[in-house]
Design a protein around this motif. Structure first.
Motif, PDB file in Angstrom:
ATOM      1  N   LEU A  11       0.830  -1.196   0.000  1.00 29.22           N
ATOM      2  CA  LEU A  11       0.000   0.000   0.000  1.00 29.22           C
ATOM      3  C   LEU A  11       0.870   1.254   0.000  1.00 29.22           C
ATOM      4  CD1 LEU A  11      -2.734   1.405   0.161  1.00 29.22           C
ATOM      5  CD2 LEU A  11      -2.689   1.089   2.637  1.00 29.22           C
ATOM      6  N   ALA A  12       1.942   1.252   0.777  1.00 33.61           N
ATOM      7  CA  ALA A  12       2.843   2.410   0.820  1.00 33.61           C
ATOM      8  C   ALA A  12       3.447   2.685  -0.550  1.00 33.61           C
ATOM      9  CB  ALA A  12       3.954   2.178   1.851  1.00 33.61           C
ATOM     10  N   ARG A  13       3.801   1.629  -1.276  1.00 34.14           N
ATOM     11  CA  ARG A  13       4.353   1.825  -2.623  1.00 34.14           C
ATOM     12  C   ARG A  13       3.300   2.406  -3.560  1.00 34.14           C
ATOM     13  NH1 ARG A  13       7.436  -2.802  -1.366  1.00 34.14           N
ATOM     14  NH2 ARG A  13       5.993  -4.303  -2.294  1.00 34.14           N
ATOM     15  N   GLN A  14       2.058   1.971  -3.434  1.00 35.59           N
ATOM     16  CA  GLN A  14       0.993   2.551  -4.261  1.00 35.59           C
ATOM     17  C   GLN A  14       0.801   4.036  -3.949  1.00 35.59           C
ATOM     18  OE1 GLN A  14      -2.792   0.760  -4.691  1.00 35.59           O
ATOM     19  NE2 GLN A  14      -2.012  -1.114  -5.641  1.00 35.59           N
ATOM     20  N   LEU A  15       0.884   4.400  -2.674  1.00 33.83           N
ATOM     21  CA  LEU A  15       0.724   5.805  -2.300  1.00 33.83           C
ATOM     22  C   LEU A  15       1.854   6.651  -2.888  1.00 33.83           C
ATOM     23  CD1 LEU A  15      -0.370   5.426   1.439  1.00 33.83           C
ATOM     24  CD2 LEU A  15      -1.816   5.730  -0.579  1.00 33.83           C
ATOM     25  N   ASP A  16       3.055   6.119  -2.912  1.00 42.35           N
ATOM     26  CA  ASP A  16       4.173   6.834  -3.533  1.00 42.35           C
ATOM     27  C   ASP A  16       3.925   7.014  -5.030  1.00 42.35           C
ATOM     28  OD1 ASP A  16       5.468   7.011  -1.108  1.00 42.35           O
ATOM     29  OD2 ASP A  16       6.701   5.220  -1.443  1.00 42.35           O
ATOM     30  N   GLN A  17       3.340   6.008  -5.666  1.00 44.59           N
ATOM     31  CA  GLN A  17       3.023   6.104  -7.093  1.00 44.59           C
ATOM     32  C   GLN A  17       1.943   7.156  -7.352  1.00 44.59           C
ATOM     33  OE1 GLN A  17       1.953   2.093  -8.082  1.00 44.59           O
ATOM     34  NE2 GLN A  17       4.062   1.339  -7.981  1.00 44.59           N
ATOM     35  N   VAL A  18       1.016   7.321  -6.402  1.00 43.63           N
ATOM     36  CA  VAL A  18      -0.006   8.363  -6.532  1.00 43.63           C
ATOM     37  C   VAL A  18       0.668   9.737  -6.535  1.00 43.63           C
ATOM     38  CG1 VAL A  18      -1.996   9.457  -5.439  1.00 43.63           C
ATOM     39  CG2 VAL A  18      -1.800   6.967  -5.462  1.00 43.63           C
ATOM     40  N   LEU A  19       1.609   9.937  -5.660  1.00 42.35           N
ATOM     41  CA  LEU A  19       2.316  11.215  -5.602  1.00 42.35           C
ATOM     42  C   LEU A  19       3.081  11.482  -6.892  1.00 42.35           C
ATOM     43  CD1 LEU A  19       3.690  11.122  -1.939  1.00 42.35           C
ATOM     44  CD2 LEU A  19       1.765  12.456  -2.813  1.00 42.35           C
TER      45      LEU A  19
END
Length: 266
Positions: A189-197
């Motif tokens: 999930l943390a990696r997905q949030l970084d991709q959102v940014l």
């Protein structure tokens, strides 16, 4: 999804024990006992959900009926129009909806898919607007309803731009599994949030509800980092390709952000 976004039995009418010692606390407990899909609640069900004595519920419900916050019917109690009137006076949400609606309608006309507008409250998404046509995807979302942030595209868009404390609370808390595709590993999930940014959009792929896909973009404040809200487009697996709507969602969110910024400055 296992239940409507209104939450579980424990969430519906739960209140801190101290809060139930006051008249206001008891009244709020009764009102919060209603879930998003409840039309009527018998007196016995209000007693069960709140944990308050039957006599107390009868008295509090009667006062709420007198103030037009509840209606009494042959089937039980239901939420009354007075609550809707009060809700529409909430300045922040009302202004957001009024400003956002033209952008949501334009996005619907471009996609002819279900369009949502959501804001963050704590570690959940609250849906403040929803537009869908005749072929709209069957979704658990409701205007005024809630969903967890970790399994929705709007939630991820908001969470990616939330304060570190909020992000940590979600990543370190229980990531409830709603479907076999729900992300329950904090690292993923943390990696997905970084991709959102990095990319400016968030995706959901059958993570809150089987058969649904979604793409969302944050509505950013003047600093370009704080999310005021988020917009999404949702469709069914098989005919909906969220990637094809990425630019439209991103453009609508950016335009709404600029408009909100101009209104704030004037």
């Amino acid at each position: 999804m296992a239940r409507p976004e209104g939450g579980s039995d424990e969430q519906a009418g739960s209140a801190a024990p101290d809060a139930l010692d006051t008249v206001l606390g008891k009244a709020v407990a009764v009102l919060r006992a209603f879930r998003i899909d409840d039309r009527y609640l018998p007196l016995a069900e209000l007693v069960r959900r709140t944990g308050l004595p039957k006599g107390t519920i009868h008295r509090v419900a009667g006062d709420l009926v007198a103030h037009r916050l509840l209606d009494k019917t042959p089937y039980g109690y239901r939420l009354a129009g007075g609550l809707f009137e009060l809700g529409m006076r909430a300045a922040t949400e009302r202004t957001l909806i009024e400003v956002a609606m033209p952008y949501l309608q334009d996005l619907y006309e471009r996609t002819h898919e279900t369009v949502h507008l959501g804001v963050r409250e704590g570690t959940e998404v609250v849906y403040v607007a929803k537009i869908g046509g005749h072929r709209q995807a069957r979704s658990p979302s409701r205007t005024g309803g809630r969903m967890p942030m970790h399994c929705t595209a709007i939630g991820k868009a908001l969470l990616a731009h939330a304060d570190p404390e909020v992000r940590a609370a979600v990543l370190n808390g229980p990531l409830e599994r709603h479907t076999p595709r729900t992300l329950v590993a904090p690292g993923l999930l943390a990696r997905q949030l970084d991709q959102v940014l990095e990319g400016g959009v968030a995706y959901e792929r059958e993570e809150s509800t089987a058969g649904l896909l979604c793409v969302a973009a944050p509505v950013l404040d003047t600093d370009g980092t704080t999310a005021l809200a988020a917009i999404s487009v949702t469709g069914r697996v098989g005919r909906f390709r969220p990637e094809s709507h990425e630019n439209a969602v991103r453009a609508s969110a950016a335009a709404l952000g600029r408009m909100l910024t101009r209104r704030h400055r004037t």
